[in-house]
Design a protein around this motif. Structure first.
Motif, PDB file in Angstrom:
ATOM      1  N   TYR A   1      27.798  27.780  58.120  1.00  0.00           N
ATOM      2  CA  TYR A   1      26.889  28.714  57.447  1.00  0.00           C
ATOM      3  C   TYR A   1      25.958  27.993  56.457  1.00  0.00           C
ATOM      4  O   TYR A   1      26.392  27.194  55.650  1.00  0.00           O
ATOM      5  N   ILE A   2      24.692  28.314  56.551  1.00  0.00           N
ATOM      6  CA  ILE A   2      23.734  27.837  55.542  1.00  0.00           C
ATOM      7  C   ILE A   2      22.979  29.065  55.038  1.00  0.00           C
ATOM      8  O   ILE A   2      22.358  29.784  55.835  1.00  0.00           O
ATOM      9  N   PRO A   3      23.040  29.359  53.760  1.00  0.00           N
ATOM     10  CA  PRO A   3      22.350  30.564  53.293  1.00  0.00           C
ATOM     11  C   PRO A   3      20.842  30.399  53.395  1.00  0.00           C
ATOM     12  O   PRO A   3      20.332  29.290  53.178  1.00  0.00           O
ATOM     13  N   PRO A   4      20.113  31.468  53.731  1.00  0.00           N
ATOM     14  CA  PRO A   4      18.659  31.345  53.784  1.00  0.00           C
ATOM     15  C   PRO A   4      18.106  30.949  52.421  1.00  0.00           C
ATOM     16  O   PRO A   4      18.592  31.425  51.389  1.00  0.00           O
ATOM     17  N   ALA A   5      17.109  30.075  52.433  1.00  0.00           N
ATOM     18  CA  ALA A   5      16.568  29.565  51.162  1.00  0.00           C
ATOM     19  C   ALA A   5      16.067  30.708  50.282  1.00  0.00           C
ATOM     20  O   ALA A   5      16.143  30.646  49.052  1.00  0.00           O
ATOM     21  N   SER A   6      15.605  31.791  50.907  1.00  0.00           N
ATOM     22  CA  SER A   6      15.057  32.912  50.128  1.00  0.00           C
ATOM     23  C   SER A   6      16.140  33.618  49.308  1.00  0.00           C
ATOM     24  O   SER A   6      15.834  34.363  48.386  1.00  0.00           O
ATOM     25  N   SER A   7      17.427  33.412  49.654  1.00  0.00           N
ATOM     26  CA  SER A   7      18.491  34.113  48.911  1.00  0.00           C
ATOM     27  C   SER A   7      18.934  33.347  47.679  1.00  0.00           C
ATOM     28  O   SER A   7      19.569  33.910  46.801  1.00  0.00           O
ATOM     29  N   THR A   8      18.679  32.056  47.676  1.00  0.00           N
ATOM     30  CA  THR A   8      19.135  31.279  46.524  1.00  0.00           C
ATOM     31  C   THR A   8      17.970  31.119  45.545  1.00  0.00           C
ATOM     32  O   THR A   8      16.837  31.461  45.852  1.00  0.00           O
ATOM     33  N   SER A   9      18.263  30.610  44.358  1.00  0.00           N
ATOM     34  CA  SER A   9      17.230  30.513  43.325  1.00  0.00           C
ATOM     35  C   SER A   9      17.089  29.067  42.861  1.00  0.00           C
ATOM     36  O   SER A   9      17.991  28.240  43.070  1.00  0.00           O
ATOM     37  N   ILE A  10      15.988  28.805  42.199  1.00  0.00           N
ATOM     38  CA  ILE A  10      15.787  27.480  41.606  1.00  0.00           C
ATOM     39  C   ILE A  10      16.037  27.617  40.104  1.00  0.00           C
ATOM     40  O   ILE A  10      15.424  28.465  39.452  1.00  0.00           O
ATOM     41  N   PRO A  11      16.986  26.839  39.578  1.00  0.00           N
ATOM     42  CA  PRO A  11      17.284  26.984  38.146  1.00  0.00           C
ATOM     43  C   PRO A  11      16.108  26.536  37.278  1.00  0.00           C
ATOM     44  O   PRO A  11      15.357  25.643  37.663  1.00  0.00           O
ATOM     45  N   LYS A  12      15.991  27.182  36.116  1.00  0.00           N
ATOM     46  CA  LYS A  12      14.859  26.856  35.223  1.00  0.00           C
ATOM     47  C   LYS A  12      15.271  25.759  34.248  1.00  0.00           C
ATOM     48  O   LYS A  12      16.325  25.843  33.612  1.00  0.00           O
TER      49      LYS A  12
ATOM     50  N   PHE B   1      26.046  27.745  39.564  1.00  0.00           N
ATOM     51  CA  PHE B   1      26.016  26.585  40.453  1.00  0.00           C
ATOM     52  C   PHE B   1      27.295  26.569  41.271  1.00  0.00           C
ATOM     53  O   PHE B   1      28.395  26.565  40.721  1.00  0.00           O
ATOM     54  N   GLU B   2      27.155  26.583  42.587  1.00  0.00           N
ATOM     55  CA  GLU B   2      28.318  26.599  43.482  1.00  0.00           C
ATOM     56  C   GLU B   2      28.323  25.294  44.292  1.00  0.00           C
ATOM     57  O   GLU B   2      27.320  24.942  44.912  1.00  0.00           O
ATOM     58  N   ALA B   3      29.458  24.599  44.292  1.00  0.00           N
ATOM     59  CA  ALA B   3      29.528  23.311  44.988  1.00  0.00           C
ATOM     60  C   ALA B   3      29.618  23.468  46.510  1.00  0.00           C
ATOM     61  O   ALA B   3      29.181  22.600  47.260  1.00  0.00           O
ATOM     62  N   ASP B   4      30.170  24.601  46.970  1.00  0.00           N
ATOM     63  CA  ASP B   4      30.342  24.810  48.417  1.00  0.00           C
ATOM     64  C   ASP B   4      29.095  25.484  49.007  1.00  0.00           C
ATOM     65  O   ASP B   4      28.083  25.634  48.320  1.00  0.00           O
TER      66      ASP B   4
ATOM     67  N   GLU C   1      21.492  34.970  40.076  1.00  0.00           N
ATOM     68  CA  GLU C   1      20.728  33.767  40.433  1.00  0.00           C
ATOM     69  C   GLU C   1      21.710  32.648  40.698  1.00  0.00           C
ATOM     70  O   GLU C   1      22.550  32.333  39.838  1.00  0.00           O
ATOM     71  N   PHE C   2      21.623  32.065  41.880  1.00  0.00           N
ATOM     72  CA  PHE C   2      22.586  31.013  42.209  1.00  0.00           C
ATOM     73  C   PHE C   2      21.985  29.984  43.153  1.00  0.00           C
ATOM     74  O   PHE C   2      20.986  30.239  43.827  1.00  0.00           O
ATOM     75  N   ALA C   3      22.626  28.816  43.173  1.00  0.00           N
ATOM     76  CA  ALA C   3      22.287  27.782  44.153  1.00  0.00           C
ATOM     77  C   ALA C   3      23.594  27.230  44.709  1.00  0.00           C
ATOM     78  O   ALA C   3      24.603  27.168  43.991  1.00  0.00           O
ATOM     79  N   VAL C   4      23.584  26.874  46.013  1.00  0.00           N
ATOM     80  CA  VAL C   4      24.795  26.343  46.646  1.00  0.00           C
ATOM     81  C   VAL C   4      24.656  24.837  46.881  1.00  0.00           C
ATOM     82  O   VAL C   4      23.574  24.273  46.708  1.00  0.00           O
ATOM     83  N   TYR C   5      25.766  24.233  47.277  1.00  0.00           N
ATOM     84  CA  TYR C   5      25.838  22.767  47.451  1.00  0.00           C
ATOM     85  C   TYR C   5      25.422  22.051  46.166  1.00  0.00           C
ATOM     86  O   TYR C   5      24.773  21.011  46.220  1.00  0.00           O
ATOM     87  N   LYS C   6      25.760  22.625  45.017  1.00  0.00           N
ATOM     88  CA  LYS C   6      25.354  22.018  43.748  1.00  0.00           C
ATOM     89  C   LYS C   6      26.593  21.664  42.928  1.00  0.00           C
ATOM     90  O   LYS C   6      27.296  22.549  42.427  1.00  0.00           O
ATOM     91  N   GLU C   7      26.844  20.376  42.816  1.00  0.00           N
ATOM     92  CA  GLU C   7      27.946  19.886  41.976  1.00  0.00           C
ATOM     93  C   GLU C   7      27.422  19.803  40.556  1.00  0.00           C
ATOM     94  O   GLU C   7      26.480  19.049  40.294  1.00  0.00           O
TER      95      GLU C   7
END
Ligand code: COM
Length: 498
Positions: free
Chosen positions: A14-25, A58-61, A137-143
């Motif tokens: 599974y890869i979430p669509p880019a439109s669902s995740t956010s870019i942190p400020k 920030f979610e690592a998985d 607001e979240f981003a995945v694959y982010k350690e």
């Protein structure tokens, strides 16, 4: 050794669509940064948003929802549900309209189906709900790396918040046993990715999670042996424990209690488990060892802060889920016992409230519990023994009564069993403190009663008496029978057992 062993992870496409995740400020100070978007982090983030706060998670998985939908609750229930179907077909096969099924059924395709549904539906739901309905607001694959109590670093960039919330969950506890790193020694995490068919399994440890898997392995037709340091299921009421264990043995599960594990033998792959029982060395051949030896909180991420760490590697928190640094919170399994979903989600909610200036502590409510064998076992409050120790007496309402081999409970999912195998249909028990006439414990082994146990502890904590329950309306025929049974006794001035 220890937790450094290599995992054999249950992969996901599974890869979430880019439109669902956010870019942190970068040039912004959030009310909270959540590290980890599992049950605790996701519910905390949602609650904080609902209160009007700003957060970034920030979610690592590759998904939100954490281990629950990846390796934990959802596959555990999926395995259990399969197990019940398999066992019921075995017990009923050839009777009424039930077909007979083979002795050995394969588990790899079962988990294959699970992974496909998880990757297409469950993860997508987590993404859609979190972003679309909850505004997280979240981003995945982010350690994330913690720099200080207000700053985290992700992909070389720094992000700031008034509060940090650590929700990094827990990992399986790997005991220090020679041979622990052999191929075929697995935990519930690797089981979800299993690609071979075990035939002989030794289960080390019998916790509330491994009990369900133990049963599932047996339902699939494997030879299953349980080895445990102490007597298993010590937390259960004695009658319930006796019923559960005797039914496990009846299904052919071999149980060795009070043993000392010496070694897991094998060349490349596991071949046997060696343990000491009653002073004698015993060896059980197997192709798989399943570890049910508990979990360890993932608190290492907090080490740059020097927060207080407890004896189980948990971040020590107060009832507001603040660590020893007040603007650093730890929630869910990272904050230690109890490792239950209700605590995980509530702890996120409570941290969010405190962050938003609403001082809140976790309420001291009785926590209901459940575990699976081939049965659903649910309970809240005291055992009969604990009630007698605490109050000097106990009145018991039980069905079926001792020594009566009749099919009760009689309700959905236990009807056929009650008619074909009455002695196996289940069992229930309410425990009453006779002076106050208040319920102090409820127990159930069977099917379909679990939902009631979400509300029974609240009623019990509010002082529910036999007399009050006798005025409730049952939905007859019902799984847990407590209401109608109570009504048969409430007329007594001095309560007696039923
Ligand atoms: C459940 C995960 S699968 S969460 O608690 O809804 O985030």
């Amino acid at each position: 050794m220890g937790n450094k062993r290599l995992y054999w992870p249950a992969k996901s496409n599974y890869i979430p669509p880019a439109s669902s995740t956010s870019i942190p400020k970068k040039d912004f100070v959030y009310d909270a940064i959540f590290i980890g978007g599992g049950a605790a982090g996701r519910f905390g983030s949602a609650f904080l948003r609902a209160m009007g706060g700003t957060q970034f998670t920030f979610e690592a998985d590759n998904h939100l929802g954490g281990q629950c939908c990846k390796h934990n609750c959802v596959p555990e229930h999926f395995a259990y549900d399969n197990s019940v179907y398999m066992d019921h077909l075995r017990w009923f096969g050839g009777q009424l309209w039930f077909p007979e099924i083979p002795d050995k059924l394969d588990m790899a395709p079962i988990f294959d189906v699970y992974r496909k549904v998880r990757d297409t539906n469950v993860y997508q739901f987590m993404t859609d709900q979190s972003k679309g309905q909850l505004g997280i607001e979240f981003a995945v694959y982010k350690e994330a790396k913690i720099i200080d109590a207000n700053t985290v670093e992700v992909d070389g960039e720094r992000y700031r918040a008034k509060n940090l919330v650590i929700a990094t969950g827990a990992r399986p506890r790997i005991p220090n046993i020679p041979g622990i790193n052999l191929k075929g020694v697995i935990t519930h995490q690797e089981l979800v990715g299993i690609d071979y068919e075990p035939q002989k399994i030794v289960v080390i440890g019998q916790g509330k999670t491994s009990s369900g898997y133990t049963s599932f392995f047996r339902s699939c037709g494997c030879e299953v042996t349980v080895v445990n340091r102490s007597p298993i299921y010590r937390w259960l009421d004695d009658d319930v424990r006796e019923f559960v264990i005797s039914n496990m043995k009846r299904r052919g599960i071999k149980i060795h209690e009070g043993v000392k594990i010496k070694e897991i033998k094998g060349v490349e792959k596991v071949e046997a488990v060696v343990f000491e029982e009653d002073g004698k060395l015993k060896e059980v051949p197997c192709d798989t060892v399943f570890l049910g030896t508990g979990v360890v909180p993932n608190s290492e991420i907090a080490s740059p802060l020097g927060v207080e760490i407890g004896p189980n590697n948990e971040i020590v928190v107060n009832k507001k889920f603040q660590s020893s640094i007040p603007n650093v919170y730890a929630i869910g399994d990272t904050a230690g016992l109890p490792y239950v979903m209700s605590k995980a989600r509530q702890s996120g909610m409570i941290a969010a409230k405190n962050i938003m200036g609403e001082e809140t502590e976790m309420m001291d409510r009785t926590i209901p519990e459940f575990m699976f064998t081939t049965y659903e076992i649910t309970w809240c409050g005291l055992t009969e023994k604990e009630c007698r120790e605490k109050y000097g007496d106990a009145v018991i309402i039980k069905m079926p009564p001792d020594k009566l081999d009749i099919g009760l409970p009689l309700a959905e999912r236990s009807m056929v069993m009650a008619h074909l195998h009455p002695e196996m249909s289940g069992f229930q028990k309410a425990i009453i403190e006779p002076k106050s006439r208040r319920f102090v414990g409820f127990w159930h082994v069977g099917y379909g009663a679990k939902a009631a146990f979400q509300y029974l502890p609240v009623l019990m904590d509010k002082g529910l008496t036999v007399d009050e329950m006798a005025t409730f309306h049952e939905l007859f025929l019902n799984a847990e029978h407590f209401i109608q049974l109570t009504r048969l006794r409430a007329g007594q001035k001095n309560l007696s057992n039923l």
